[in-house]
Design an enzyme around this catalytic site. Structure first.
Site, PDB file in Angstrom:
ATOM      1  N   SER B 253       0.842  -1.462   0.075  1.00  0.00           N
ATOM      2  CA  SER B 253       0.057   0.044  -0.125  1.00  0.00           C
ATOM      3  C   SER B 253       0.826   1.352  -0.089  1.00  0.00           C
ATOM      4  O   SER B 253       1.887   1.398   0.504  1.00  0.00           O
ATOM      5  CB  SER B 253      -0.782   0.086   1.196  1.00  0.00           C
ATOM      6  N   ARG B 300       0.985   8.089  -8.209  1.00  0.00           N
ATOM      7  CA  ARG B 300       1.326   6.765  -8.268  1.00  0.00           C
ATOM      8  C   ARG B 300       2.332   6.778  -9.829  1.00  0.00           C
ATOM      9  O   ARG B 300       3.327   6.073  -9.990  1.00  0.00           O
ATOM     10  CB  ARG B 300       0.170   5.794  -8.312  1.00  0.00           C
TER      11      ARG B 300
END
Lengths: 275, 657
Positions: B253, B300
């Site tokens: 995560s 990301r």
């Protein structure tokens, strides 16, 4: 002992590029006979039971070279949070995704045995029907009875300790390990018997979880009554196998004890209320 | 006959929709490949974003959350739906809180918050490191409550095969679905006045990804083949931090970085010392060096490209391999267990090292699809004369956060596909995330769709075509024909088992080759020549698939049949994806083209829209304008190589606590 420590203490160095044997108890469907079949699997580093079964699916040929049907099994997340791929591996129930071949079969020709869970009816091969497990959650009304989804402000405040206790209980992924290990829990294909046969540790623990929540508590009486009758908390034989096999380390025996106490208090209170 | 809604998919979006629609007094039939409690939403780890009182007093607002999401998505998302989602977010957190989600707490008992990518404020609510699991369970429990009352009927282990689209007087309209029981293999048509597709993403097109085994994208592909449009197919998020594995790539995560995790490699490529023996000065914290403002919590796509560049282009990966360190060992082990226990356990279980004491080795993996079924919307009350300039973080928001500014509540067009009566909720839709999704916005968009757009479905039943011509009264032949078409496909596949498959006709090998090719050509770095080669590979795989051979004849619980059917649907969606990647001749968000490295707003600040031509079996691609009426696009730099303006925020940004 942590997983790492356990692994290091039992470590046999895995042989790279080895071939292992997967011995699988198979069954074509309900009422059909079972049979054993063995498959040779060439494993790479990091292999788990899922990657081995994927190889069998792509090339369903037994170790003695006989073509067969692909092995059927249930799986989902492959990271041990969905509970789907539970089966009995070398005699012990667990999730197959987190079962690493390097640990279970480190040597050339080592064998791993796979069987479906025995406490649920087999659908096919390693896939079992766990509907009864979800039925048990309805039986104990495992939910918080909110006043609908419109905006009514925040929920109750909670101490970090209370949250930590609830969080652990709330990690139950309904995999069924506790039921497979329980001597009191037996296979019951007849759904009409599910309301009176032993409900199992997971659902008792969920009742405790929702009885802890300030809003969930409103149904505590109904939950305890459901657990007071046949197949309820009193059917627990105190073997304590459930807590040993729970992959999420949920304190199931504590939950059973807590619900046992709540049931007693509730029964006495109801008795006085009647008087 | 009572009106019924079919919801396909039992993850967060599907369950939220089922709850909302059942609450309105309608009957819901809920279809899922797996028991809904085992849906892929369980894998979401880090949290769910929403403006909150602490952040608000520091200068944050729903509007900033909206602006972050648009900027994070590199100005590709339609803006009105994103505004409404951000405004709704705090209400969703409150609702989940009331449902009993065990959100982490501060010592005073308030909901705790963590930092997440793309924001300088703590606005991510979390339940340990298994937030998705906890949210899914809360909604699963509410659905179980309605199931007990009889207003939700579950069809678990049923596979959606196609929408039933009826040519009515006012154009095509979805009036039901065809589905198959994966145990008995029975194929059946079901009537419904509206169908909500909430089937998640298509990660399996890439072979191994962070997705669960059922995330094939087949349901979306089947809607696409039935005439639903598919938007921005090329927008695939590659998560920077995953754990390589033989069967899947397990997510590590973003919360590991939000809680202070640092990404680094040894400064010398040939440094083979164990990581903790390498002194601080000989470590290269490349994200912190290049992005001093956001550091390790850049979005990301940026983190992924930087890691890819360090490993693949510069050969600086740990031990010469494709991996970098994600290091948490400077943090207190008890703190880590409390905040990140679930994900650290996954790493320990599957790799064998304890991340509290040994830096993790990670590499990017396909994670999420921003693209999906195209959906419409009805804009809300906020319609500025001209789009506002980009929001400056921490400054006063230009507007409040009243409901209905972004989208018109209850409008029947919200989250509807181009086919009347067919809706798309959650990851399977293209809305909200543009060219890159911010961490902890996915759970939000799923639940928002279910709750907010679910009301539009209810209104459609009350006021739209179903009120005049209910699906229950349509000619049975419409449904029988649809079911028969699917039965023919099955018969054809089952008829192929006569002789064993070889390498060329084995569905598992075709799928594996598709995954390898898509990962090589359509992920972190893309280029026209390579993409064209990828299209040719897909074409040859489609040709091989036309001769595919099944390994199992069984008429009972035939998993090979279901998998093989899905491979055919994956191939079609893969082609749309590769075509989108070719035609979008620019770089934007997750889509990075070495031959077109710049963003081109004049040419491509547009939605790519794939339409399936049933006659030829091919994808036809076009570009349509987006709704950019609220914010002016600006360069998306995340302060690269600039010196940080505010040292306090910089400290916050690298996760110091």
């Amino acid at each position: 002992m942590t997983t790492t420590q356990a692994r290091q203490s039992s470590a046999r160095r895995p042989v790279p590029g080895r071939t292992i044997r997967l011995r699988i108890l198979r069954c074509d469907g309900p009422g059909k006979p079972s049979r054993w079949e063995t498959f040779s699997i060439k494993v790479e580093s990091g292999a788990n039971i899922i990657s081995c079964l994927q190889q069998v699916a792509a090339n369903p040929v037994t170790a003695d070279g006989r073509a067969t049907t692909p092995v059927v099994w249930d799986s989902g997340c492959l990271e041990e949070v969905c509970g789907a791929c539970t089966m009995v591996i070398n005699g012990k129930v667990r999730q197959s995704c987190s079962c690493l071949v390097d640990e279970y079969a480190p040597g050339e020709g080592d064998q791993i045995t796979l069987e479906p869970m025995s406490k649920f009816p087999v659908v096919r091969d390693l896939w079992v029907d766990r509907s009864r497990l979800f039925h048990a959650l309805r039986r104990v009304k495992a939910w918080v009875p909110i006043d609908g989804t419109y905006h009514l402000g925040h929920g109750p405040r909670e101490s970090p300790d209370a949250q930590a206790t609830r969080y652990v209980l709330s990690e139950c992924m309904s995999c069924g390990c506790c039921l497979e290990a329980c001597p009191q829990y037996n296979v019951e294909p007849d759904a009409s018997a599910w309301d009176t046969s032993f409900i199992g540790a997971h659902a008792i623990s969920q009742a405790r979880l929702f009885n802890m929540h300030p809003t969930g508590r409103q149904l505590a009486g109904e939950r305890l009554e459901a657990l007071a009758g046949p197949g309820g908390v009193n059917d627990c034989g105190n073997a304590q196998n459930c807590v040993k096999v729970c992959p999420k380390h949920i304190p199931l025996t504590e939950s059973i004890a807590a619900i046992g106490r709540q049931s007693t208090v509730h029964a006495i209170a109801s008795w006085f209320a009647r008087g | 006959m009572t009106q019924r809604v079919i919801v396909v998919g039992g993850g967060l979006a599907g369950l939220a929709a089922a709850v909302r629609i059942a609450e309105a007094g309608l009957s819901v039939d809920l279809f899922s490949l797996v028991p809904v409690k085992r849906s892929h939403s369980v894998c979401a780890q880090g949290g769910i974003n929403a403006c909150n009182e602490v952040a608000r007093q520091q200068g944050y607002s729903e509007y900033e959350h909206f602006d972050e999401t648009i900027y994070g998505g590199d100005f590709l998302a339609d803006q009105h739906p994103v505004l409404e989602m951000a405004n709704w977010a705090p209400r969703i957190i409150d609702l989940l809180d009331r449902m009993g989600v065990p959100f982490n707490r501060t010592s005073e008992g308030f909901r705790d918050l963590r930092l997440f990518g793309g924001s300088l404020f703590k606005r991510t609510h979390f339940a340990g490191a298994t937030t998705g699991q906890q949210l899914l369970y809360a909604l699963d429990e509410q659905v179980r409550r309605y199931e007990s009352q009889g207003s939700v009927v579950k069809y678990e282990y049923w596979e959606f095969l196609r929408p039933v689209v009826h040519e009515g007087v006012c154009g095509p309209r979805c009036v039901g679905i065809v589905a198959q029981d994966l145990r008995t293999m029975q194929v059946r048509a079901f009537r419904a006045d509206a169908v909500v597709i909430a089937t998640g993403g298509p990660g399996l097109i890439f072979g191994k990804s962070t997705n669960s085994i059922m995330c094939t994208g087949a349901a979306a592909s089947r809607c696409y083949q039935a005439g639903a449009w598919y938007a921005n197919p090329e927008m695939i998020q590659v998560h920077p931090t995953a754990i390589p594995g033989a069967d899947k790539l397990r997510l590590m995560s973003e919360s590991a970085r939000g809680e202070g995790g640092r990404i680094w490699v040894p400064r010398r490529a040939d440094d083979r010392r164990p990581p903790r023996e390498i002194p601080e000065g000989e470590r290269w914290y490349f994200l912190e060096e290049k992005y001093p403002k956001y550091g390790n919590i850049v979005p990301r796509d940026i983190a992924t490209r930087e890691i890819f560049d360090v490993c693949v282009n510069q050969g600086m990966g740990v031990g010469g391999e494709n991996s970098v360190y994600l290091d948490l060992t400077h943090k207190d082990p008890d703190y880590l267990t409390r905040k990140l226990g679930g994900i650290l356990e996954i790493y320990e279980k599957f790799v064998g090292d304890d991340p509290r004491h040994t830096p993790m080795k990670i590499f990017p993996a396909v994670h999420y699809s921003m693209g999906g079924l195209w959906t419409s919307f009805t804009p809300g009350s906020y319609t500025p004369a001209a789009p506002a300039p980009g929001h400056v973080s921490g400054t006063r928001a230009p507007i409040g956060s009243e409901i209905g500014m972004g989208l018109q509540p209850g409008a029947i067009e919200n989250a509807r596909t181009n086919i009347e009566g067919l809706y798309a909720f959650g990851e399977v839709s293209f809305a909200y995330h543009g060219a890159n999704r911010l961490g902890a916005n996915a759970l939000l968009s799923c639940i928002f769709d279910g709750l907010f757009c679910g009301v539009g479905v209810v209104n459609y039943l009350r006021d739209g075509s179903p009120s005049k011509s209910p699906a229950g009264e349509l000619d049975e032949a419409v449904f029988r024909r649809a079911a028969e078409q699917e039965e023919r496909t099955l018969k054809r596949l089952l008829g192929t088992t006569g002789q064993p498959a070889d390498e060329r006709t084995n569905p598992y090998i075709i799928h594996k080759e598709l995954g390898v090719e898509m990962t090589a050509a359509c992920t972190v770095v893309r280029e026209e020549g390579r993409l064209r080669q990828c299209l040719a590979t897909i074409a040859s795989l489609r040709d091989r698939y036309s001769r595919v051979r099944l390994g199992d004849l069984a008429a009972w619980t035939n998993q090979s049949l279901a998998f093989t059917r899905a491979v055919g649907d994956m191939l079609i969606l893969a082609e749309a994806l590769a075509m989108g990647a070719i035609e979008r001749r620019e770089s934007r968000g997750a889509h990075y083209r070495t031959d077109y490295p710049e963003r081109d707003d004049a040419g491509f600040m547009k939605t790519s829209l794939a339409k399936y031509d049933a006659a030829s079996g091919r994808t036809v691609l076009e570009f349509i304008p987006i709704d950019a009426s609220l914010v002016v696009p600006r360069a998306r730099t995340y302060g690269k190589k600039e010196s940080a303006a505010d040292p306090k925020k910089q400290a916050q940004a690298v996760g110091a606590t």
